[in-house]
Motif scaffolding. Structure first.
Motif, mmCIF file in Angstrom:
data_model
loop_
_atom_site.group_PDB
_atom_site.id
_atom_site.type_symbol
_atom_site.label_atom_id
_atom_site.label_comp_id
_atom_site.label_asym_id
_atom_site.label_seq_id
_atom_site.Cartn_x
_atom_site.Cartn_y
_atom_site.Cartn_z
ATOM 1 N N GLY A 68 60.204 -26.597 -12.035
ATOM 2 C CA GLY A 68 58.947 -26.194 -12.665
ATOM 3 C C GLY A 68 58.282 -27.344 -13.395
ATOM 4 O O GLY A 68 57.053 -27.493 -13.362
ATOM 5 N N ALA A 69 59.074 -28.181 -14.059
ATOM 6 C CA ALA A 69 58.516 -29.315 -14.802
ATOM 7 C C ALA A 69 57.891 -30.325 -13.856
ATOM 8 O O ALA A 69 56.815 -30.880 -14.137
ATOM 9 C CB ALA A 69 59.605 -29.968 -15.641
ATOM 10 N N ARG A 70 58.520 -30.570 -12.735
ATOM 11 C CA ARG A 70 57.999 -31.559 -11.778
ATOM 12 C C ARG A 70 56.689 -31.100 -11.140
ATOM 13 O O ARG A 70 55.879 -31.928 -10.742
ATOM 14 C CB ARG A 70 59.052 -31.881 -10.726
ATOM 15 N N HIS A 72 54.396 -29.924 -12.797
ATOM 16 C CA HIS A 72 53.393 -30.274 -13.803
ATOM 17 C C HIS A 72 53.500 -31.743 -14.208
ATOM 18 O O HIS A 72 53.019 -32.137 -15.276
ATOM 19 C CB HIS A 72 53.551 -29.367 -15.024
ATOM 20 N N GLY A 73 54.138 -32.564 -13.370
ATOM 21 C CA GLY A 73 54.166 -34.004 -13.569
ATOM 22 C C GLY A 73 55.117 -34.494 -14.646
ATOM 23 O O GLY A 73 54.873 -35.546 -15.242
ATOM 24 N N MET A 74 56.173 -33.758 -14.914
ATOM 25 C CA MET A 74 57.174 -34.200 -15.893
ATOM 26 C C MET A 74 58.554 -34.074 -15.269
ATOM 27 O O MET A 74 58.744 -33.317 -14.328
ATOM 28 C CB MET A 74 57.131 -33.313 -17.154
ATOM 29 N N SER A 75 59.512 -34.791 -15.842
ATOM 30 C CA SER A 75 60.895 -34.597 -15.435
ATOM 31 C C SER A 75 61.536 -33.604 -16.407
ATOM 32 O O SER A 75 60.984 -33.313 -17.469
ATOM 33 C CB SER A 75 61.664 -35.921 -15.455
ATOM 34 N N TYR A 76 62.716 -33.156 -16.050
ATOM 35 C CA TYR A 76 63.435 -32.205 -16.897
ATOM 36 C C TYR A 76 63.728 -32.809 -18.262
ATOM 37 O O TYR A 76 63.495 -32.186 -19.297
ATOM 38 C CB TYR A 76 64.746 -31.786 -16.208
ATOM 39 N N SER A 77 64.215 -34.048 -18.267
ATOM 40 C CA SER A 77 64.608 -34.670 -19.542
ATOM 41 C C SER A 77 63.397 -34.907 -20.435
ATOM 42 O O SER A 77 63.480 -34.715 -21.661
ATOM 43 C CB SER A 77 65.368 -35.966 -19.293
ATOM 44 N N GLN A 78 62.270 -35.287 -19.852
ATOM 45 C CA GLN A 78 61.045 -35.473 -20.647
ATOM 46 C C GLN A 78 60.617 -34.145 -21.273
ATOM 47 O O GLN A 78 60.293 -34.080 -22.458
ATOM 48 C CB GLN A 78 59.910 -36.010 -19.772
ATOM 49 N N VAL A 94 65.554 -18.682 -20.904
ATOM 50 C CA VAL A 94 64.185 -18.153 -20.956
ATOM 51 C C VAL A 94 63.232 -19.075 -20.212
ATOM 52 O O VAL A 94 62.364 -18.616 -19.457
ATOM 53 C CB VAL A 94 63.757 -17.958 -22.425
ATOM 54 N N LEU A 95 63.389 -20.386 -20.412
ATOM 55 C CA LEU A 95 62.524 -21.338 -19.719
ATOM 56 C C LEU A 95 62.670 -21.228 -18.200
ATOM 57 O O LEU A 95 61.683 -21.283 -17.465
ATOM 58 C CB LEU A 95 62.843 -22.764 -20.162
ATOM 59 N N ALA A 96 63.899 -21.054 -17.728
ATOM 60 C CA ALA A 96 64.136 -20.918 -16.291
ATOM 61 C C ALA A 96 63.489 -19.651 -15.761
ATOM 62 O O ALA A 96 62.908 -19.654 -14.670
ATOM 63 C CB ALA A 96 65.630 -20.911 -16.008
ATOM 64 N N ASP A 97 63.561 -18.573 -16.525
ATOM 65 C CA ASP A 97 62.936 -17.317 -16.106
ATOM 66 C C ASP A 97 61.420 -17.475 -16.044
ATOM 67 O O ASP A 97 60.778 -16.990 -15.109
ATOM 68 C CB ASP A 97 63.315 -16.191 -17.064
ATOM 69 N N LEU A 98 60.847 -18.164 -17.038
ATOM 70 C CA LEU A 98 59.399 -18.400 -17.027
ATOM 71 C C LEU A 98 59.011 -19.249 -15.828
ATOM 72 O O LEU A 98 58.011 -18.958 -15.152
ATOM 73 C CB LEU A 98 58.962 -19.088 -18.322
ATOM 74 N N ALA A 99 59.765 -20.313 -15.561
ATOM 75 C CA ALA A 99 59.448 -21.202 -14.447
ATOM 76 C C ALA A 99 59.521 -20.472 -13.120
ATOM 77 O O ALA A 99 58.716 -20.730 -12.217
ATOM 78 C CB ALA A 99 60.409 -22.392 -14.444
ATOM 79 N N MET A 100 60.437 -19.536 -13.015
ATOM 80 C CA MET A 100 60.660 -18.835 -11.752
ATOM 81 C C MET A 100 59.686 -17.666 -11.562
ATOM 82 O O MET A 100 59.062 -17.545 -10.508
ATOM 83 C CB MET A 100 62.099 -18.315 -11.754
#
Length: 114
Positions: A68-70, A72-78, A94-100
């Motif tokens: 999900g982060a990629r 939007h142009g970011m990496s996971y660690s960023q 929660v973040l994983a559920d939102l991304a999915m």
């Protein structure tokens, strides 16, 4: 003096193990020595895999957040670094559920921390 064996307790202990072996195949379900070993090994695996399950889910959440982060142009660690600094109190689950399942909500979180 006659020999005293507590057969009631012995039988109860065996019944408890044989009950745990219910559904096993062949002698593993009804022969005491075989079922005792099978149940012991099964309980060992169950204990070990309760711990492993937590690791597996965390890995899955990280993969989903990263994907999900990629987008939007970011990496996971960023993303996780910025989430920590910005004070957003969302865990990986929660973040994983939102991304999915709710990409627009995940985009709002990413935009907030950017």
């Amino acid at each position: 003096m006659p020999r005293s064996v507590n057969s009631v307790a012995s039988r109860a202990r065996r019944k408890r193990v044989l009950k745990l072996a219910k559904g096993y195949w062949g002698r593993r379900k009804n022969v005491w020595t075989v079922s005792k070993n099978a149940v012991e090994k099964g309980l060992t695996y169950a204990y070990r895999d309760r711990k492993a399950k937590k690791r597996e889910f965390r890995k899955l959440w990280i993969q989903r957040i990263n994907a999900g982060a990629r987008e939007h142009g970011m990496s996971y660690s960023q993303l996780m670094g910025k989430i920590g600094k910005s004070g957003v109190e969302l865990n990986r689950k929660v973040l994983a559920d939102l991304a999915m399942n709710h990409p627009e909500a995940f985009k709002a979180v990413v935009d907030k921390v950017k």
